[in-house]
Design a protein around this motif. Structure first.
Motif, PDB file in Angstrom:
ATOM      1  N   LEU A  37      18.243 -16.557 -10.966  1.00 49.10           N
ATOM      2  CA  LEU A  37      17.686 -17.505 -11.937  1.00 49.10           C
ATOM      3  C   LEU A  37      17.075 -16.768 -13.140  1.00 49.10           C
ATOM      4  O   LEU A  37      17.304 -17.132 -14.295  1.00 49.10           O
ATOM      5  N   THR A  38      16.319 -15.716 -12.869  1.00 46.22           N
ATOM      6  CA  THR A  38      15.684 -15.018 -13.996  1.00 46.22           C
ATOM      7  C   THR A  38      16.712 -14.225 -14.811  1.00 46.22           C
ATOM      8  O   THR A  38      16.551 -14.053 -16.006  1.00 46.22           O
ATOM      9  N   TYR A  39      17.808 -13.784 -14.144  1.00 40.10           N
ATOM     10  CA  TYR A  39      18.908 -13.160 -14.907  1.00 40.10           C
ATOM     11  C   TYR A  39      19.507 -14.193 -15.854  1.00 40.10           C
ATOM     12  O   TYR A  39      19.769 -13.920 -17.014  1.00 40.10           O
ATOM     13  N   ASP A  40      19.734 -15.398 -15.313  1.00 38.38           N
ATOM     14  CA  ASP A  40      20.314 -16.464 -16.146  1.00 38.38           C
ATOM     15  C   ASP A  40      19.380 -16.825 -17.306  1.00 38.38           C
ATOM     16  O   ASP A  40      19.830 -17.038 -18.427  1.00 38.38           O
ATOM     17  N   LEU A  41      18.071 -16.864 -17.010  1.00 36.34           N
ATOM     18  CA  LEU A  41      17.112 -17.164 -18.085  1.00 36.34           C
ATOM     19  C   LEU A  41      17.199 -16.105 -19.175  1.00 36.34           C
ATOM     20  O   LEU A  41      17.140 -16.393 -20.366  1.00 36.34           O
ATOM     21  N   TYR A  42      17.360 -14.870 -18.742  1.00 39.26           N
ATOM     22  CA  TYR A  42      17.424 -13.782 -19.705  1.00 39.26           C
ATOM     23  C   TYR A  42      18.745 -13.811 -20.497  1.00 39.26           C
ATOM     24  O   TYR A  42      18.749 -13.767 -21.730  1.00 39.26           O
ATOM     25  N   LYS A  43      19.862 -13.935 -19.768  1.00 39.14           N
ATOM     26  CA  LYS A  43      21.184 -13.863 -20.419  1.00 39.14           C
ATOM     27  C   LYS A  43      21.422 -15.049 -21.345  1.00 39.14           C
ATOM     28  O   LYS A  43      21.910 -14.907 -22.444  1.00 39.14           O
ATOM     29  N   ARG A  44      21.056 -16.247 -20.881  1.00 35.03           N
ATOM     30  CA  ARG A  44      21.380 -17.443 -21.669  1.00 35.03           C
ATOM     31  C   ARG A  44      20.306 -17.837 -22.672  1.00 35.03           C
ATOM     32  O   ARG A  44      20.586 -18.473 -23.671  1.00 35.03           O
ATOM     33  N   TYR A  45      19.063 -17.488 -22.371  1.00 34.68           N
ATOM     34  CA  TYR A  45      17.972 -17.994 -23.238  1.00 34.68           C
ATOM     35  C   TYR A  45      17.046 -16.892 -23.774  1.00 34.68           C
ATOM     36  O   TYR A  45      16.052 -17.190 -24.427  1.00 34.68           O
ATOM     37  N   SER A  46      17.352 -15.635 -23.453  1.00 36.26           N
ATOM     38  CA  SER A  46      16.498 -14.496 -23.880  1.00 36.26           C
ATOM     39  C   SER A  46      15.049 -14.619 -23.387  1.00 36.26           C
ATOM     40  O   SER A  46      14.108 -14.245 -24.096  1.00 36.26           O
ATOM     41  N   ILE A  47      14.878 -15.192 -22.228  1.00 31.53           N
ATOM     42  CA  ILE A  47      13.533 -15.319 -21.652  1.00 31.53           C
ATOM     43  C   ILE A  47      13.394 -14.288 -20.530  1.00 31.53           C
ATOM     44  O   ILE A  47      14.246 -14.202 -19.648  1.00 31.53           O
TER      45      ILE A  47
END
Ligand SMILES: Cc1ncc(COP(=O)(O)O)c(C=O)c1O
Length: 286
Positions: A226-236
């Motif tokens: 989930l945090t990878y996805d947050l980073y990859k898709r939303y730069s969070i």
């Protein structure tokens, strides 16, 4: 090498990492939801049973923001004297308490078996100075620390040393603690407002101190993904529970300027909501 030690969990993972490195026999002592308080009774039981050399506690705790009251500290201190267990407290978030002020372990314990570690990086907002300290009565530990310093930082920069000496006056300490508390209070208020309309996105454990919100994600335990996805898709960039050996949780920082936090937390919660919808479509929900 081979000494038994107890480690407060979840925790800032540098100490457990170092203990593994030096070959200690580590026993994790897990805090539990919903209050995440340090389980003093269990710690006492373990001290009596295993006679550990030391117990490492982060108080106020990172990531849960819980801290011990004076009675709990007293109970722990009494037993540690009986069993000869060294109490090693990381108190870097001391001064950020939202309610009753916390006591330092060395204010409670009369003897020599307590160590308090802290610094200017958190509550005082000065991580760049790289200034911290260890307060301990036991001469043997002081000498060992001085020896280790020769192999690590040797000496602080003269500028850091000068600024730190100005910061560490009663007046400035109080001012900076007040500043930190105001930031945290404002950001918690912002999150409370945003959160009430999205309660199904995250489950929040409101902290008693510290600069984080520890939250559970009710719809996935794979918080690393989930945090990878947050980073990859939303730069969070957010710490997943896996960093604390606690799958299913995420840690959100609340130390930012409130104007920024307001914008960023809304963006983060919206992004989490979108991801939850996408996971549902891909049948990735737990
Ligand atoms: C509990 C705790 N202790 C120590 C540190 C390290 O602080 P410093 O930057 O002063 O080395 C951190 C940093 O996140 C922390 O959370």
């Amino acid at each position: 090498m081979g000494d038994t030690v107890i480690v407060d969990m979840p925790n800032y993972m540098q100490v457990p990492g170092l203990l593994k490195w030096i070959g200690a026999n580590i026993m994790y002592l897990w805090r539990k939801p919903p209050d995440w308080r340090f389980p003093v009774e269990k710690a006492i039981e373990l001290m009596i049973r295993y006679r550990p050399k030391a117990i490492f506690i982060t108080d106020p705790n990172n990531p849960t923001g819980s801290y011990m009251d004076r009675n709990e500290l007293n109970e722990l201190a009494e037993e540690s004297i009986k069993t000869g267990t060294l109490l090693v407290f990381d108190e870097v978030y001391w001064g950020s308490e939202r309610g009753e002020p916390k006591n330092s372990v060395i204010q409670v314990i009369e003897g020599e078996n307590a160590v308090s570690i802290s610094g200017l990086s958190k509550v005082y907002g000065l991580p760049g100075l790289r200034i911290g300290w260890i307060a301990v009565k036991l001469r043997k530990i002081v000498d060992r620390m001085l020896g280790l310093k020769d192999y690590t930082s040797i000496a602080p920069s003269i500028l850091s040393d000068y600024i730190a000496s100005k910061i560490l006056t009663q007046n400035n300490v109080e001012k900076l603690r007040k500043r930190a508390k105001e930031i945290i209070e404002k950001n918690i208020k912002i999150l409370k407002k945003e959160f009430t309309i999205r309660e199904n996105i995250i489950e929040v454990y409101w902290p008693l101190a510290g600069a984080f919100i520890w939250t559970r994600i009710p719809w996935t335990t794979n918080t690393l993904e989930l945090t990878y996805d947050l980073y990859k898709r939303y730069s969070i960039l957010i710490n997943p529970g896996e960093c604390f050996e606690a799958k299913g949780y995420i840690r959100i920082g609340i130390g930012q300027k409130p104007e920024l936090f307001n914008k960023n937390i809304r963006y983060t919660l919206n992004s989490l909501e979108e991801l939850r919808k996408q996971y549902a479509k891909m049948k990735l929900l737990d």
